[in-house]
Each structure stands twice: as C-alpha cells, then as structure tokens.
Write an enzyme that holds these catalytic residues in place. Structure first.
Site, PDB file in Angstrom:
ATOM      1  N   ALA A  16       0.864  -1.188   0.000  1.00 12.66           N
ATOM      2  CA  ALA A  16       0.000   0.000   0.000  1.00 12.66           C
ATOM      3  C   ALA A  16       0.898   1.234   0.000  1.00 12.66           C
ATOM      4  CB  ALA A  16      -0.912  -0.008   1.221  1.00 12.66           C
ATOM      5  N   CYS A 111      -9.612   3.099   9.893  1.00 13.20           N
ATOM      6  CA  CYS A 111      -9.165   2.866   8.524  1.00 13.20           C
ATOM      7  C   CYS A 111      -8.333   1.594   8.434  1.00 13.20           C
ATOM      8  CB  CYS A 111      -8.364   4.074   8.018  1.00 13.20           C
ATOM      9  SG  CYS A 111      -7.811   3.933   6.309  1.00 13.20           S
ATOM     10  N   CYS A 210      -6.816  12.752   7.749  1.00 18.40           N
ATOM     11  CA  CYS A 210      -6.493  12.829   6.329  1.00 18.40           C
ATOM     12  C   CYS A 210      -7.614  13.420   5.489  1.00 18.40           C
ATOM     13  CB  CYS A 210      -6.095  11.458   5.799  1.00 18.40           C
ATOM     14  SG  CYS A 210      -7.446  10.257   5.699  1.00 18.40           S
TER      15      CYS A 210
END
Length: 378
Positions: A16, A111, A210
């Site tokens: 990722a 998340c 974010c």
C-alpha cells in the site's frame, strides 16, 4: 514461547503506497528482500484535490503521482484502486456519527481495521497475494508454533502499534511491516529514500485527519451536522457560556471554549462531559478529568482472547504514554482499572492493552469512572 527465525520464502506482496516516504521505503525494502511486490495506491477521496495543503491531507492526485513515480524507481508494477465509497461509509460516516453521539473516534484506527486490513486485504487475497505491506512502524513476530504476534516497533519514538491494535490473528498472518525493525530516526529513513532515488525523500509527513485537509475538525462537523446553539455549564449546572454544537468538543479540551465567566479559582477549565441529547457541554477543573476505571466494548484480540483478570499496560491515545492497568473480559465487555488515575479519557477512543511489547488487543471506550475527590480538611 519464543520467536523462531523463519526461513526466507518469497511472497507475493501488495504494498500500500500512500505517496509518502514511509510507504515508499517499505515497498522498496520488501522488493529488495526478494519478494514479488506490486504497489497500489488507494484512492479514498471521491473528489481528490490536485495538491496537498502542506503536510495536511492525503489521497490527492499529487499523492497518487508520487506513489507511481516511487514504484517506477523501485521497478514494481503499480495500480490505483478506488475504495472511496468504502472509506466514506466505514470511516468518514462513522467519524461524523461518533461525534454526533458525543464520542471521540480515531479514524486512523478505523481505517486500518476496515480499509487497509479488511477491504484491501480481502481483495489482495482474492487476487492471489500472500501479504499486504504498509509503512507502519510495528513488528509481526512469528513464534515456534507458527502463530504470529503484533509487537511495538523497535524504535518506541516511532511506534504505531496503537492504531494497529484492531488487527486479529487472521489479518496479522498476512501483514508485513518492513520498517518495524528499524532503529533509525526519520531523517535516516529520508536519507535511505534519497539513496534509493525516491523523490518523496523530502516530502512532508501527513498528519491530523487525512480527510480534513485544512485541519478544521469543528468546521467539517458543522458543515455535516449543522450548528445548534447550546449551553456550556459548570459542574453545578450553572451556565457559563454558549456553543454552536456539542459535536464540536471532546473530553479534555481546553482551547476554543470561549467561556465568558471566569472560574472562581481563576484556573483554566476543561471539557468534562458532552451531552448530545441536551446539546450541553460541561466544563470544570483539570482534576475533575481524573479517571480510575473504564468500560470498553467491541474488543478485538491480536490472537487468543485472554481469560480471567490480568495485569497489563494500556495506551489510550495514538501518541500517549503507557499506564499500568488490570483488565478482565466480562460478558464480552472489557473492564479496565488504572493503578494510578489518568486524565482526559474520551469515550469513542481505543484502549489498547500490552504485555511488554506485545499487543494483546484493543476495545472502544464506552464509559469512564472518575476518581472520587478527597475532601479538603481545614
């Protein structure tokens, strides 16, 4: 049971890549170790901006391009996966709902649980990958019986195991953290990126939330939930000010209260309680924030669930200190008592239990019990 060195076995690894320096170096290390690495950037915003605001925000078009350039330098395939809908439903909407209910969520932890090690991992496994690699600072230790444990990073200053405390044993079996064993400063990680020719070597780290690029959490919540004037009261119930929405506050908050009436002792006041039903915020002195115990729900264990009462250390914030506790799972609810009172514990946050450096598991704080003040004798 002790850690057992494992013979190297090349894996198909999905790295990722956020577009930042940590994930780029992690992908490079995985590839250098001999794994078959593919980079993927997660498009988590439905309307990505072209550029970040300094060190705030992520998932911009710029971040995607930075991740692609890093993958090209490393020499690995690269893709962009659109997970914006899942991110909105599982992270952003949850964040708003938690604040509306008077709680303080941790979206990074959410998340990791719902996106990076659920949606992303499930898709990776379906495509034949063996593991997902990220730039988190934490360690996965393999024991002699083949089971895996999550441990703090070798460098406590960069440890991120708190936001990974939601991972279960299945997810740990497919997790890879190439930076976790590194006892280096962030400057050395950047120097490594520069040696590898990665253009993100000097890119600022993202911080804060974010999906709130400007850092204005209260403004973001007001746009989603509206503004509703309510009372700020002291511990006696006397009105000392007003606010534009209880959802804009969190337990322990000091700044931004805009209280017109000074405290009798002249000392600062802090948010002690948030009532979304009455739209009331209660404030008081710092020592009223002291908590002696808490109850937490929805426990998740990094391995087998503990049985009976046990002694652990606990971390209550992403960058908080450890504190000694006793904890016991009672009818699916985690009951935690602190050896010494702790201050400013907010429902909605996670309590993560440790045994030494090992992450035992985590749970969501549902309620707290404040310590009883000892009356002052004259």
């Amino acid at each position: 049971m002790t850690e057992t060195p494992q013979p190297f076995r090349p894996l198909r690894v999905l790295a990722a890549m956020s577009g930042g320096v940590d994930s780029a170096v992690a992908a490079a290390r995985a590839a250098e170790a001999g794994h078959d690495v593919t980079g993927v950037h997660l498009a988590l915003s439905a309307n990505p901006q072209s550029f970040r605001t300094g060190a705030r925000g992520c998932c911009t078009i710029e971040d995607s391009r930075d991740a692609r350039r890093a993958a090209d330098v490393i020499g690995i395939p690269f893709y962009v996966w659109d997970l914006a809908d899942r991110f909105r439903e599982d992270v952003v909407e949850n964040f708003v709902a938690e604040y509306e209910a008077g709680r303080t969520p941790n979206p990074c932890l959410r998340c990791n649980e719902k996106i990076k090690f659920a949606a992303l991992l499930d898709k990776a496994l379906a495509l034949g990958f063996d593991a997902v690699a990220t730039g988190h600072y934490a360690r996965v230790v393999t024991l002699s019986d083949g089971t895996r444990e999550l441990h703090r990073a070798s460098d406590m200053a960069k440890d991120q195991s708190y936001v990974l405390g939601v991972l279960d044993d299945r997810q740990l079996a497919h997790a890879m953290f190439p930076l976790g064993d590194t006892v280096t400063t962030k400057d050395e990680i950047r120097a490594e990126a520069e040696r590898r020719g990665l253009a993100v070597a000097k890119k600022p780290d993202s911080h804060d939330i974010c999906f709130i690029a400007d850092g204005d959490t209260q403004g973001f919540l007001a746009n989603r939930l509206g503004r509703a004037e309510g009372d700020i009261v002291d511990e006696s119930g006397a009105k000392v000010g007003t606010h534009e929405g209880a959802h804009g506050f969190t337990i322990g908050q000091r700044k931004g209260l805009r209280i017109g009436t000074p405290a009798p002792d002249g000392k600062p006041r802090y948010v002690l309680d948030i009532s979304p039903v009455t739209n009331t915020v209660t404030v008081g002195p710092a020592d009223s924030l002291d908590v002696g115990a808490l109850t937490a729900i929805e426990p998740r264990w990094c391995g087998t669930a503990p049985t009976g009462p046990g002694t652990y250390t606990a971390q209550l914030r992403a960058h908080g200190d450890e504190t000694e506790v006793t904890a016991e799972l009672v009818d699916g609810t985690l009951e935690v008592s602190f050896k010494e009172p702790v201050r400013g514990v907010a429902p909605g946050q996670a309590v993560v239990l440790y045994a030494g450096t090992r992450v035992v598991g985590s749970a969501t704080i549902a309620s707290t019990s404040r310590t009883v003040k000892t009356p002052t004798t004259v």
